[in-house]
Design a protein around this motif. Structure first.
Motif, PDB file in Angstrom:
ATOM      1  N   GLY A  14       0.820  -1.214   0.000  1.00  0.00           N
ATOM      2  CA  GLY A  14       0.000   0.000   0.000  1.00  0.00           C
ATOM      3  C   GLY A  14       0.849   1.256   0.000  1.00  0.00           C
ATOM      4  N   ILE A  15       1.899   1.263   0.807  1.00  0.00           N
ATOM      5  CA  ILE A  15       2.804   2.418   0.845  1.00  0.00           C
ATOM      6  C   ILE A  15       3.472   2.609  -0.514  1.00  0.00           C
ATOM      7  CG2 ILE A  15       5.003   3.242   1.806  1.00  0.00           C
ATOM      8  CD1 ILE A  15       4.064   2.021   4.514  1.00  0.00           C
ATOM      9  N   LEU A  16       3.952   1.514  -1.117  1.00  0.00           N
ATOM     10  CA  LEU A  16       4.575   1.616  -2.441  1.00  0.00           C
ATOM     11  C   LEU A  16       3.601   2.144  -3.481  1.00  0.00           C
ATOM     12  CD1 LEU A  16       6.673  -1.680  -2.612  1.00  0.00           C
ATOM     13  CD2 LEU A  16       7.552   0.663  -2.674  1.00  0.00           C
ATOM     14  N   MET A  17       2.363   1.650  -3.454  1.00  0.00           N
ATOM     15  CA  MET A  17       1.356   2.063  -4.423  1.00  0.00           C
ATOM     16  C   MET A  17       1.087   3.568  -4.330  1.00  0.00           C
ATOM     17  SD  MET A  17      -2.515   0.566  -4.896  1.00  0.00           S
ATOM     18  CE  MET A  17      -2.849   0.673  -3.158  1.00  0.00           C
ATOM     19  N   TYR A  18       0.854   4.050  -3.112  1.00  0.00           N
ATOM     20  CA  TYR A  18       0.545   5.470  -2.955  1.00  0.00           C
ATOM     21  C   TYR A  18       1.771   6.353  -3.152  1.00  0.00           C
ATOM     22  CZ  TYR A  18      -4.164   4.266  -1.646  1.00  0.00           C
ATOM     23  OH  TYR A  18      -5.446   3.805  -1.676  1.00  0.00           O
ATOM     24  N   THR A  19       2.953   5.852  -2.844  1.00  0.00           N
ATOM     25  CA  THR A  19       4.178   6.615  -3.109  1.00  0.00           C
ATOM     26  C   THR A  19       4.340   6.832  -4.610  1.00  0.00           C
ATOM     27  OG1 THR A  19       5.249   5.796  -1.101  1.00  0.00           O
ATOM     28  CG2 THR A  19       6.692   6.648  -2.832  1.00  0.00           C
ATOM     29  N   CYS A  20       4.164   5.775  -5.387  1.00  0.00           N
ATOM     30  CA  CYS A  20       4.246   5.910  -6.845  1.00  0.00           C
ATOM     31  C   CYS A  20       3.194   6.877  -7.358  1.00  0.00           C
ATOM     32  CB  CYS A  20       4.086   4.552  -7.522  1.00  0.00           C
ATOM     33  SG  CYS A  20       5.498   3.464  -7.324  1.00  0.00           S
ATOM     34  N   PHE A  21       1.983   6.771  -6.833  1.00  0.00           N
ATOM     35  CA  PHE A  21       0.913   7.679  -7.245  1.00  0.00           C
ATOM     36  C   PHE A  21       1.323   9.135  -7.021  1.00  0.00           C
ATOM     37  CE2 PHE A  21      -2.750  10.311  -6.139  1.00  0.00           C
ATOM     38  CZ  PHE A  21      -3.542  10.163  -7.269  1.00  0.00           C
ATOM     39  N   PHE A  22       1.784   9.449  -5.819  1.00  0.00           N
ATOM     40  CA  PHE A  22       2.103  10.840  -5.509  1.00  0.00           C
ATOM     41  C   PHE A  22       3.347  11.338  -6.253  1.00  0.00           C
ATOM     42  CE2 PHE A  22      -0.708   9.986  -1.844  1.00  0.00           C
ATOM     43  CZ  PHE A  22      -1.635  10.998  -2.109  1.00  0.00           C
ATOM     44  N   ILE A  23       4.310  10.471  -6.501  1.00  0.00           N
ATOM     45  CA  ILE A  23       5.469  10.878  -7.313  1.00  0.00           C
ATOM     46  C   ILE A  23       5.010  11.216  -8.726  1.00  0.00           C
ATOM     47  CG2 ILE A  23       7.581  10.042  -8.437  1.00  0.00           C
ATOM     48  CD1 ILE A  23       8.157   8.469  -5.820  1.00  0.00           C
ATOM     49  N   MET A  24       4.201  10.329  -9.320  1.00  0.00           N
ATOM     50  CA  MET A  24       3.737  10.572 -10.692  1.00  0.00           C
ATOM     51  C   MET A  24       2.881  11.835 -10.773  1.00  0.00           C
ATOM     52  SD  MET A  24       3.059   6.845 -12.448  1.00  0.00           S
ATOM     53  CE  MET A  24       2.017   6.130 -11.182  1.00  0.00           C
ATOM     54  N   VAL A  25       1.978  12.014  -9.829  1.00  0.00           N
ATOM     55  CA  VAL A  25       1.111  13.193  -9.844  1.00  0.00           C
ATOM     56  C   VAL A  25       1.935  14.470  -9.682  1.00  0.00           C
ATOM     57  CG1 VAL A  25      -0.647  14.405  -8.475  1.00  0.00           C
ATOM     58  CG2 VAL A  25      -1.016  12.041  -9.172  1.00  0.00           C
ATOM     59  N   THR A  26       2.910  14.451  -8.801  1.00  0.00           N
ATOM     60  CA  THR A  26       3.760  15.627  -8.593  1.00  0.00           C
ATOM     61  C   THR A  26       4.510  15.996  -9.866  1.00  0.00           C
ATOM     62  OG1 THR A  26       4.013  15.095  -6.250  1.00  0.00           O
ATOM     63  CG2 THR A  26       5.663  16.575  -7.212  1.00  0.00           C
ATOM     64  N   ILE A  27       5.095  15.008 -10.512  1.00  0.00           N
ATOM     65  CA  ILE A  27       5.834  15.258 -11.763  1.00  0.00           C
ATOM     66  C   ILE A  27       4.885  15.762 -12.848  1.00  0.00           C
ATOM     67  CG2 ILE A  27       7.181  14.153 -13.615  1.00  0.00           C
ATOM     68  CD1 ILE A  27       8.744  14.477 -10.991  1.00  0.00           C
ATOM     69  N   ILE A  28       3.729  15.136 -12.969  1.00  0.00           N
ATOM     70  CA  ILE A  28       2.749  15.569 -13.976  1.00  0.00           C
ATOM     71  C   ILE A  28       2.328  17.017 -13.735  1.00  0.00           C
ATOM     72  CG2 ILE A  28       0.365  15.260 -14.784  1.00  0.00           C
ATOM     73  CD1 ILE A  28       0.794  12.197 -14.268  1.00  0.00           C
ATOM     74  N   LEU A  29       1.965  17.340 -12.501  1.00  0.00           N
ATOM     75  CA  LEU A  29       1.518  18.706 -12.217  1.00  0.00           C
ATOM     76  C   LEU A  29       2.634  19.724 -12.420  1.00  0.00           C
ATOM     77  CD1 LEU A  29      -0.762  18.116  -9.092  1.00  0.00           C
ATOM     78  CD2 LEU A  29      -1.468  18.656 -11.459  1.00  0.00           C
ATOM     79  N   TYR A  30       3.841  19.373 -12.038  1.00  0.00           N
ATOM     80  CA  TYR A  30       4.985  20.274 -12.271  1.00  0.00           C
ATOM     81  C   TYR A  30       5.135  20.557 -13.759  1.00  0.00           C
ATOM     82  CZ  TYR A  30       9.685  21.982 -12.911  1.00  0.00           C
ATOM     83  OH  TYR A  30      10.763  22.732 -13.324  1.00  0.00           O
ATOM     84  N   GLU A  31       5.093  19.493 -14.538  1.00  0.00           N
ATOM     85  CA  GLU A  31       5.315  19.680 -15.970  1.00  0.00           C
ATOM     86  C   GLU A  31       4.143  20.399 -16.640  1.00  0.00           C
ATOM     87  OE1 GLU A  31       7.151  17.215 -19.694  1.00  0.00           O
ATOM     88  OE2 GLU A  31       7.696  16.715 -17.640  1.00  0.00           O
ATOM     89  N   LEU A  32       2.928  20.146 -16.190  1.00  0.00           N
ATOM     90  CA  LEU A  32       1.767  20.821 -16.773  1.00  0.00           C
ATOM     91  C   LEU A  32       1.708  22.299 -16.405  1.00  0.00           C
ATOM     92  CD1 LEU A  32      -1.122  18.222 -16.250  1.00  0.00           C
ATOM     93  CD2 LEU A  32      -0.044  18.874 -18.432  1.00  0.00           C
ATOM     94  N   LEU A  33       2.076  22.619 -15.162  1.00  0.00           N
ATOM     95  CA  LEU A  33       1.858  23.976 -14.653  1.00  0.00           C
ATOM     96  C   LEU A  33       3.108  24.864 -14.658  1.00  0.00           C
ATOM     97  CD1 LEU A  33      -0.376  23.048 -11.591  1.00  0.00           C
ATOM     98  CD2 LEU A  33      -1.118  23.880 -13.838  1.00  0.00           C
TER      99      LEU A  33
END
Length: 166
Positions: free
Chosen positions: A144-163
Motif C-alpha cells: 500500500g505504501i509503495l502504491m501510494y508513493t508511486c501515485f504521488f510521485i507521478m502526480v507531482t511530476i505531472i503537475l509540475y510539468e503541466l503547470l
C-alpha cells in the motif's frame, strides 16, 4: 522520415494541459478521500488494519469486540471495487505520466508498472490475512505504501510539468 515520438506534457497545447490538470486534480481528490477513509478506519496502524478486516481480538466469550470480521460478501465487494477502480486510476495516471520529460528510462517504467503489482499484492494480502495468515499484514502495508508513493510521485511530476515547466 516520419517522427513517431510523442510530445512531452509541457509541449502540449494549453487546452489539453488544462484538461489533463483537471483529470489529475479529480483523481488526486478521489485518492485523497480514499486515504482519509483508510486512516479513519485503520488508524494507519498494523493493529487497526488487521482489525478492520478480521475483527478485534476477544479474550473471553462475554467480551464484545470493537470491530467484527468483514463478511466474505463485503470483502468480495471491496476487493472487486478497489481492483477495478485502482486499475483505471493507474492506467490514466500512467498514460499521462508516460509523456513527462523529467523521469525517463527504467525508473519511469517502474513507477508506471509498480502500482499494478501493488494493487494485486495489497488485496491478495487482505484475503490471506482474512483466511488466517496474520503475517501478511506487513505485505498489505508495504505494498500500500509503495502504491501510494508511486501515485504521488507521478502526480507531482505531472503537475509540475503541466503547470510550471516551460
Amino acid at each position: 522520415m516520419i517522427n513517431n515520438s510523442l510530445p512531452h506534457l509541457y509541449q502540449l497545447s494549453s487546452r489539453i494541459k488544462m484538461t489533463l490538470f483537471f483529470i489529475i486534480l479529480n483523481l488526486l481528490v478521489g485518492v485523497g478521500i480514499g486515504l482519509y477513509y483508510l486512516g479513519d478506519t485503520t488508524y494507519l496502524s498494523i493493529k487497526g488494519t488487521s482489525e478492520h478486516f478480521i475483527g478485534s481480538e476477544v479474550f473471553d466469550e462475554f467480551e464484545i469486540p470493537e470491530k467484527y470480521p468483514k463478511p466474505i460478501s463485503q470483502l468480495l465487494t471491496t476487493t472487486h471495487n478497489h481492483i477495478l477502480s485502482l486499475t483505471f486510476i493507474f492506467t490514466i495516471i500512467g498514460c499521462i505520466f508516460y509523456l513527462n520529460s523529467i523521469i525517463i528510462g527504467k525508473i519511469k517504467i517502474l513507477l508506471i508498472i509498480e502500482p499494478f503489482i501493488s494493487v494485486l499484492t495489497t488485496f491478495g494480502g487482505i484475503w490471506l490475512l482474512w483466511f488466517g495468515y496474520p503475517l501478511f499484514i506487513y505485505l498489505i502495508i508495504i505494498s500500500g505504501i509503495l502504491m501510494y508513493t508511486c501515485f504521488f510521485i507521478m502526480v507531482t511530476i505531472i503537475l509540475y510539468e503541466l503547470l510550471l515547466k516551460k
